[in-house]
Structures are given as C-alpha cells and as structure tokens.
Design a protein around this motif. Structure first.
Motif, PDB file in Angstrom:
ATOM      1  N   PRO A 536       0.871  -1.180   0.000  1.00 11.93           N
ATOM      2  CA  PRO A 536       0.000   0.000   0.000  1.00 11.93           C
ATOM      3  C   PRO A 536       0.903   1.223   0.000  1.00 11.93           C
ATOM      4  CG  PRO A 536      -0.654  -1.543   1.720  1.00 11.93           C
ATOM      5  CD  PRO A 536       0.648  -2.056   1.155  1.00 11.93           C
ATOM      6  N   HIS A 537       0.537   2.244  -0.770  1.00 12.62           N
ATOM      7  CA  HIS A 537       1.414   3.409  -0.836  1.00 12.62           C
ATOM      8  C   HIS A 537       0.621   4.663  -1.161  1.00 12.62           C
ATOM      9  CE1 HIS A 537       1.230   1.700  -4.915  1.00 12.62           C
ATOM     10  NE2 HIS A 537       1.512   2.899  -5.375  1.00 12.62           N
ATOM     11  N   GLY A 538       1.279   5.792  -0.982  1.00 10.24           N
ATOM     12  CA  GLY A 538       0.615   7.070  -1.241  1.00 10.24           C
ATOM     13  C   GLY A 538       1.653   8.168  -1.223  1.00 10.24           C
ATOM     14  N   GLY A 539       1.242   9.352  -1.632  1.00  9.27           N
ATOM     15  CA  GLY A 539       2.232  10.426  -1.677  1.00  9.27           C
ATOM     16  C   GLY A 539       1.601  11.780  -1.907  1.00  9.27           C
ATOM     17  N   ILE A 540       2.469  12.685  -2.253  1.00  6.95           N
ATOM     18  CA  ILE A 540       2.042  14.073  -2.452  1.00  6.95           C
ATOM     19  C   ILE A 540       3.087  14.754  -3.317  1.00  6.95           C
ATOM     20  CG2 ILE A 540       3.218  14.905  -0.343  1.00  6.95           C
ATOM     21  CD1 ILE A 540       0.717  16.785   0.009  1.00  6.95           C
ATOM     22  N   ALA A 541       2.689  15.816  -3.987  1.00  8.38           N
ATOM     23  CA  ALA A 541       3.664  16.636  -4.708  1.00  8.38           C
ATOM     24  C   ALA A 541       3.369  18.096  -4.390  1.00  8.38           C
ATOM     25  CB  ALA A 541       3.569  16.384  -6.203  1.00  8.38           C
ATOM     26  N   PHE A 542       4.433  18.828  -4.084  1.00  8.51           N
ATOM     27  CA  PHE A 542       4.307  20.278  -3.878  1.00  8.51           C
ATOM     28  C   PHE A 542       4.718  20.992  -5.162  1.00  8.51           C
ATOM     29  CE2 PHE A 542       4.853  18.914   0.457  1.00  8.51           C
ATOM     30  CZ  PHE A 542       4.216  19.869   1.231  1.00  8.51           C
ATOM     31  N   GLY A 543       4.034  22.036  -5.510  1.00  9.10           N
ATOM     32  CA  GLY A 543       4.475  22.893  -6.607  1.00  9.10           C
ATOM     33  C   GLY A 543       5.561  23.807  -6.052  1.00  9.10           C
ATOM     34  N   PHE A 544       6.801  23.468  -6.359  1.00  5.76           N
ATOM     35  CA  PHE A 544       7.920  24.169  -5.705  1.00  5.76           C
ATOM     36  C   PHE A 544       8.021  25.629  -6.144  1.00  5.76           C
ATOM     37  CE2 PHE A 544      12.620  24.944  -5.359  1.00  5.76           C
ATOM     38  CZ  PHE A 544      12.620  25.082  -3.982  1.00  5.76           C
ATOM     39  N   ASP A 545       7.770  25.889  -7.421  1.00  4.63           N
ATOM     40  CA  ASP A 545       7.876  27.284  -7.892  1.00  4.63           C
ATOM     41  C   ASP A 545       6.815  28.152  -7.212  1.00  4.63           C
ATOM     42  OD1 ASP A 545       9.721  26.588 -10.260  1.00  4.63           O
ATOM     43  OD2 ASP A 545       7.961  25.343 -10.591  1.00  4.63           O
ATOM     44  N   ARG A 546       5.594  27.620  -7.189  1.00  2.54           N
ATOM     45  CA  ARG A 546       4.496  28.411  -6.621  1.00  2.54           C
ATOM     46  C   ARG A 546       4.718  28.655  -5.134  1.00  2.54           C
ATOM     47  NH1 ARG A 546      -1.277  26.106  -7.813  1.00  2.54           N
ATOM     48  NH2 ARG A 546      -0.491  26.297  -9.918  1.00  2.54           N
ATOM     49  N   LEU A 547       5.159  27.601  -4.444  1.00  4.80           N
ATOM     50  CA  LEU A 547       5.409  27.733  -3.015  1.00  4.80           C
ATOM     51  C   LEU A 547       6.514  28.767  -2.755  1.00  4.80           C
ATOM     52  CD1 LEU A 547       4.923  26.784  -0.153  1.00  4.80           C
ATOM     53  CD2 LEU A 547       6.462  24.871  -0.553  1.00  4.80           C
ATOM     54  N   THR A 548       7.569  28.696  -3.568  1.00  6.58           N
ATOM     55  CA  THR A 548       8.668  29.654  -3.413  1.00  6.58           C
ATOM     56  C   THR A 548       8.160  31.072  -3.664  1.00  6.58           C
ATOM     57  OG1 THR A 548      10.218  27.968  -4.132  1.00  6.58           O
ATOM     58  CG2 THR A 548      10.993  30.227  -4.241  1.00  6.58           C
ATOM     59  N   MET A 549       7.365  31.226  -4.718  1.00  6.38           N
ATOM     60  CA  MET A 549       6.800  32.545  -5.033  1.00  6.38           C
ATOM     61  C   MET A 549       6.026  33.093  -3.831  1.00  6.38           C
ATOM     62  SD  MET A 549       3.827  33.355  -7.856  1.00  6.38           S
ATOM     63  CE  MET A 549       2.390  32.747  -6.991  1.00  6.38           C
ATOM     64  N   LEU A 550       5.180  32.262  -3.235  1.00  7.94           N
ATOM     65  CA  LEU A 550       4.352  32.732  -2.121  1.00  7.94           C
ATOM     66  C   LEU A 550       5.209  33.036  -0.890  1.00  7.94           C
ATOM     67  CD1 LEU A 550       1.406  30.227  -2.549  1.00  7.94           C
ATOM     68  CD2 LEU A 550       1.332  32.685  -3.021  1.00  7.94           C
ATOM     69  N   LEU A 551       6.168  32.165  -0.611  1.00 11.20           N
ATOM     70  CA  LEU A 551       6.986  32.381   0.586  1.00 11.20           C
ATOM     71  C   LEU A 551       7.878  33.610   0.441  1.00 11.20           C
ATOM     72  CD1 LEU A 551       8.031  28.742   1.551  1.00 11.20           C
ATOM     73  CD2 LEU A 551       6.423  30.235   2.749  1.00 11.20           C
ATOM     74  N   LEU A 552       8.296  33.908  -0.786  1.00 14.89           N
ATOM     75  CA  LEU A 552       9.156  35.086  -0.978  1.00 14.89           C
ATOM     76  C   LEU A 552       8.331  36.345  -1.238  1.00 14.89           C
ATOM     77  CD1 LEU A 552      12.111  33.685  -3.149  1.00 14.89           C
ATOM     78  CD2 LEU A 552      11.829  33.660  -0.683  1.00 14.89           C
ATOM     79  N   GLY A 553       7.009  36.183  -1.262  1.00 11.71           N
ATOM     80  CA  GLY A 553       6.135  37.351  -1.456  1.00 11.71           C
ATOM     81  C   GLY A 553       6.215  37.934  -2.857  1.00 11.71           C
ATOM     82  N   CYS A 554       6.491  37.092  -3.849  1.00 13.50           N
ATOM     83  CA  CYS A 554       6.554  37.590  -5.238  1.00 13.50           C
ATOM     84  C   CYS A 554       5.163  37.525  -5.869  1.00 13.50           C
ATOM     85  CB  CYS A 554       7.501  36.731  -6.072  1.00 13.50           C
ATOM     86  SG  CYS A 554       9.183  36.776  -5.469  1.00 13.50           S
ATOM     87  N   ASP A 555       4.959  38.350  -6.908  1.00 17.45           N
ATOM     88  CA  ASP A 555       3.656  38.379  -7.574  1.00 17.45           C
ATOM     89  C   ASP A 555       3.585  37.367  -8.690  1.00 17.45           C
ATOM     90  OD1 ASP A 555       2.791  40.453  -6.024  1.00 17.45           O
ATOM     91  OD2 ASP A 555       3.687  41.950  -7.368  1.00 17.45           O
ATOM     92  N   SER A 556       4.737  37.011  -9.247  1.00 14.95           N
ATOM     93  CA  SER A 556       4.711  36.149 -10.417  1.00 14.95           C
ATOM     94  C   SER A 556       5.638  34.965 -10.199  1.00 14.95           C
ATOM     95  CB  SER A 556       5.175  36.944 -11.641  1.00 14.95           C
ATOM     96  OG  SER A 556       5.592  36.056 -12.645  1.00 14.95           O
ATOM     97  N   ILE A 557       5.210  33.829 -10.716  1.00 15.17           N
ATOM     98  CA  ILE A 557       6.022  32.617 -10.616  1.00 15.17           C
ATOM     99  C   ILE A 557       7.332  32.815 -11.393  1.00 15.17           C
ATOM    100  CG2 ILE A 557       5.106  31.408 -12.643  1.00 15.17           C
ATOM    101  CD1 ILE A 557       4.742  29.000 -10.747  1.00 15.17           C
ATOM    102  N   ARG A 558       7.304  33.702 -12.383  1.00 20.19           N
ATOM    103  CA  ARG A 558       8.501  33.933 -13.197  1.00 20.19           C
ATOM    104  C   ARG A 558       9.631  34.570 -12.378  1.00 20.19           C
ATOM    105  NH1 ARG A 558       4.173  35.101 -16.373  1.00 20.19           N
ATOM    106  NH2 ARG A 558       4.254  37.310 -15.921  1.00 20.19           N
TER     107      ARG A 558
END
Ligand code: ASP
Length: 598
Positions: A536-558
């Motif tokens: 039995p198994h399971g998992g998750i994936a984080f959107g690393f770019d989006r998370l970084t954008m939000l944590l750094l307070g940026c407006d754009s993923i770019r």
C-alpha cells in the motif's frame, strides 16, 4: 599580470578585515570622480563595497580607474579602511568601510547594458526576460534565486533526514495522465513513435514503491502543455514524494512539517494550526476547493427562499436543477451603480450570467430586482446571508458549480478591493475527501479528478460499478483518499493514497470508460507490476515554484524561476520555440504542413 585568488566577497567586508589587504573580483556598479579621488562601487553575489582610488597614494592605478564603466568586470587588491564619519552609509551593509586600491586589473569590458543593473531600475518584463542574465545580476532578483536554492536544500535535508531517498526518473517516457496535454518528443530510431515528457513522475514513483524503496522523493521538472496563467509555466518543478504503508494522516503530517521547515527557511511566520476541511465543506462555505480563509464573506445557500419568489432569474435556474447561493458584504450597501455593474464583469469568466444585489440602506431594502422578488422574501434572503443594516447581499442563480465559482470570485474581489486580508497573515489548510470523478459534458463520461491511481474510499467502492456514461450514476458519489494543501487560497500541494490492488485499479479504469485492452495498452506495465506484490502506498507533490513565489512574497512565478517562459510560452532570451533545419526533420521522418491544411 594576475592579482591572485579572491580573498573575500565584496559584500562580506567587515570590521574584522580592517587594515587587511584583500583581493576582490566583481562588477563595477558605478563610478564617481571627485578630483584626486575616484570612488567605485564593486558588486558581487554577496553585496557591494566601496573602492577608493587615490591619485596621491596610488597614482599607478588612478588613471585606469577613470576609465572604469558600469558592468566592467575587475579584480582589485587593496587595504580595508574605515570611512570617515561623514562618508558612512548606514543603508549599506559595508557602509562603514572602503577598500583603498593599490592594484587594478580589468578582466572584461562591458557595453552599456539595455537597463541599469539596479534593483530600482524600471524595466518592462519583456526586456528583463530578454536579458535575463542582466536581470538576474540585479541584487534582489539574484537573492530570489539564492533563496530558492536554500528552500531546495532545506527540502532535501529534511526529507533525507526522514528516510526518503532521492531517485531520478526519466524525462523521455510514456504519457502520464495528470489531465493536461503532453509534450511529445519524436523518436528518430522508431519513426512515427513518440516519447512524452512526464506531466509528473506519478507512475515511476509508484513503481519505486513496488521496487521496495519505501520512501522516495525528487525535486523534479514536470511538463504540461497548458494555456499559461500568472502562476503556471509549461515546465515547472515539483517536490515529489511517495511512501509505502502510509495513512492519510502520516502523509499529511509529513507534508505539514516540510511546509513549516520551508516557512522557517523563508523567514515567514507560519500559521499555528493546519485545519482540515472536506471538499464539500470548502465548496459550501467558500465556493472553492482552494479557499482563502484569511477573511470571511462565507457563502450561504438560499435556494428554498429564492424558489418561493416570483423572480424569473431564480425560478429559471432552480427549475433547471440549479441553486441560488449568496453572500453578504458588510458595510457595502452604498455601492455605486458602476460598482454593481463591475460585479457582473467579475463573474463573467466563470460562466456567470449576472449578480442579483440587494442592500439594506437607511432602514429599507433596495435593489433593482426588489420589485420582482418582493419586500418580504428579499428580507428573508438578506437574513439568510447575514446582511444587516448597511450591508450588501449578493446572489447568483445557476448550476451549483457555476454559482460557487462566481461567488468564490466575488469573495476574492472584495477581499482585494476592501483590503480584507490582514498583512502578514498566512493560512495553511488541508482540503480532503475530494470526489473521485467529475463529469465531462464534452466527452459525455466521468473523468478522474486527481488521477486514475487514486484510491476510492473503502465504503464507496461498491459505487464504482455505476454507469460510466450516465451523469447521474453512482460514480458521482465516490470520494477519493485525496488531499490538497492550500496556502492563502493557492493550492501548493496535492496527493493521494494510491490504488495498490489490480482488481480495484481495473474497476476504476472501467469507470473511466477504458476497455481492458485500452487500460493494458496505456498502463499495462503498472498493472503487470501490481501482480508481483505491491505495498500500500501514497504520496504528495508540492508545486515548488508556486510555493517559493508565495513564501518570498513575489507576484509572479517567473520571479522565482531562473529562466522562465512568457505567458505565451516563449523564451525571449533564446527565442525558443524555434524552427529547426529540414535535415533534423528528415531524420525524425517529420514533414511539416501548413496549419489547417490536409
Ligand atoms: N502526481 C500528482 C500531481 O502531480 C501528485 C501526487 O498525486 O502525488 O499532481
């Protein structure tokens, strides 16, 4: 002539270096000539320090210093000294010091750049992306990429510490069903066949569990050929995680701890709690499966009251099987005609036909639809959404999904225009118990909401036998062991417990309308693997770019991707995508035809 190895970064010069001879290498930020003194700001990755060239003390370098221009790359040798009190710059980390230069070497000259390599230069994004290397040389933009590195390292350290093993999975592979369009790569060796770039390593990470690795992770590029929005890219990075023998709780708690580590790394105050709400609750309260809970404006269902009025807009929607839902915007009963018209524009992209508004103003109820709704029912509608004197009630009559989407958009609109989000507040929450399937009217069949490898809840499994081509089938009731992590109204991660049994997997493929042959052709390798003992198994994936954008307070993923593409999928620096030579196409057995021709 060579000055020798660098001894320090410019930005690190401090008290302890006073009186020492140092060798620095970097870029000329600017030069100021003051008679017998020339001042140069020297910039490198770690910051800026002031250099002094003195005609009296070091005439041998003074002449050359006068020729230095912005972005020249230089090496200097000199002694660290205190600046005089009047010359100190409290805004600069090295502002109390300067380096008196005795030797100078110009390593590279530079043309005048298309924009000043300064944080405050006003530059269009197109120009920034065209000269991305200059944009990235700007200290604040450079710092974002360095911060991204630290977040990535923290992720690796944390997951390695938790017993996860970083395993690379292939880019040239078979289509993975994450719901987007694949990027295809033609095979030269097998003309007419194609690899697909992975939309995620989903099947491989599951196979890593079959292979016995127990805990897998990877910071990995994923490729999805989608229409882009501000926070999407054609290629993006995921923190991809999978584990054997998990419960939903185990994965959620691991993901929360990882998120907390990353908040800390970014210096952002993390929320104290990570509540869990079901998909049904999220839709009911916020009209959205990734709700921003940092402000109220919760939704209410008023179908019963609305159905009792003679108002055609309400009646029509309800008779067609729809609902009437609403929300209260406190203190906004004075909203202008123009403001109300604007709300119709807000809901339009979500399929909304219009917003019905009622206001409690000066002890009375007002609103264009009041004459159709009637005073009594209008009061009941306003009560139902909690609107008191001075408040505005907004109502949308439509299918459940459209009404939710429209009111969800109105919530966000008011949060922004009325500034309802307390600054510095961050809300992290789980949305779980997602429906396993969603009906696709275009394809007239049920589709997987997450992906077809998601485990249905045990008690809902009998419903998997429902008709795959009937919108009213029991498939609509099946819930999945799937969960999304939401930060301030953004989905930052998502995953599920997987199906590890061939019999359940076959049923799910059947519900999705795949014949046994189609399932075998597409995912036979996975079904085969499941025959040999699958944990039995399971998992998750984080959107690393989006998370970084939000944590750094940026407006754009770019802003947090070193070399991003524009919203139309172009790389303005390299000019990709571009044409290729006829010879390359020939080798791939590809003949181009004009779009639209046969
Ligand atoms: N592969 C999924 C995705 O990319 C995540 C997961 O289920 O772990 O959305």
């Amino acid at each position: 002539m060579s000055l020798g190895e660098r001894t320090h970064y410019a930005g690190t010069i401090g008290k302890d270096d006073l009186g020492r001879e140092v060798i620095l290498k970097g870029w000329v930020r600017r030069r100021r000539d003051l008679g017998s003194l020339v001042f140069v700001d020297l910039r490198d990755r770690e910051g800026i320090v002031q250099l002094v060239f003195s005609e009296d003390r070091h005439p041998e370098v003074f002449g050359a210093a006068k020729d230095l221009r912005p972005e020249f790359v230089i090496a200097v040798k000199g002694v660290v000294e205190n600046r005089t009190a009047k010359d100190m710059n409290p805004h600069m980390a090295t502002g109390a010091f300067e380096v008196e230069v005795s030797e100078l070497e110009v390593l590279a000259q530079a043309e005048t750049p298309p924009f000043a390599v300064e944080d405050d230069a006003l530059v269009s994004e197109d120009l920034r992306l065209q000269y991305r290397y200059l944009d990235l040389r700007r200290p604040f933009q450079n710092a974002r990429i360095v911060a991204r590195h630290h977040l990535a390292q923290r992720t690796r350290n944390f997951l390695s510490g938790e017993g996860f093993i970083e395993i690379e999975t292939p880019f040239l592979t078979k289509s993975t069903p994450e719901g987007a369009r694949d990027f295809l790569v033609p095979s030269r060796l097998r003309p007419g066949t194609f690899y697909a770039l992975p939309q995620s390593p989903q099947l491989f990470k599951q196979l890593c569990m079959v292979a016995g690795f127990d805990r897998y992770f990877q910071l990995v590029k994923c490729f999805r050929d989608e229409d882009l929005r501000a926070d999407r890219q054609l290629e993006f990075t995921q923190i991809d995680i999978e584990m054997s023998f998990p419960t939903e709780d185990l994965i959620m708690s691991l993901a929360e701890r990882l998120a907390m580590e990353l908040f800390e790394e970014a210096g952002v105050t993390a929320p104290l709690e990570v509540p869990r709400i079901t998909y049904a609750q999220a839709m009911d309260r916020y009209g959205c499966d990734k709700p921003d809970t940092r402000f109220g404006l919760e939704l209410a269902t008023v179908t019963d009251i609305a159905g009792g009025t003679g108002f055609g807009v309400f009646k029509g929607a309800i008779e067609a099987g729809g609902v009437v839902r609403g929300l209260c915007v406190p203190g906004q009963s004075g909203i202008s005609r123009k403001g109300l018209d604007g709300l119709n524009v807000v809901v339009k992209p979500y399929g909304g036909k219009g917003v019905v508004s009622l206001m409690r103003r000066d002890g009375q109820i007002v609103g264009a639809a009041l004459k159709h709704i009637g005073e009594g029912p209008a009061g009941a509608l306003l009560d139902a959404v909690g609107a008191k004197e001075g408040d505005l009630g907004l109502f949308v009559a439509d299918t459940f999904d459209t009404a939710c989407a429209c009111l969800g958009a109105l919530r966000l609109h008011f949060a922004k225009t009325l500034n309802l989000v307390e600054s510095g507040r961050h809300d992290l929450l789980w949305v779980h118990r997602f429906p396993m399937f969603e009906w696709s009217p275009e394809e007239s069949r049920w589709m997987a909401r997450h992906h077809p490898f998601t485990m249905p809840r045990e008690e809902h499994r009998p419903w998997l036998d429902g008709d795959p081509h009937d919108p009213a089938s029991s498939l609509g009731k099946v819930e999945a062991l799937a969960y999304d992590l939401v930060l301030d109204g953004n989905e930052i991660g998502g995953g599920s417990i997987r199906i590890h049994r061939g019999d359940i997997q076959k049923k799910v493929f059947g519900a999705l309308g795949f014949s046994a042959e189609e399932a075998q052709e597409k995912f036979g390798f996975l079904l085969d693997a499941f025959r040999y003992g699958t944990p039995p198994h399971g998992g998750i994936a984080f959107g690393f770019d989006r998370l970084t954008m939000l944590l750094l307070g940026c407006d754009s993923i770019r802003d947090v991707i070193p070399f991003p593409k524009t919203t139309s999928g172009l790389c303005l620096m390299t000019g990709s995508p571009g044409r290729v030579e006829e010879k390359q196409l020939d080798e791939l057995s590809i003949a181009l035809r004009e779009k639209g021709s046969q």
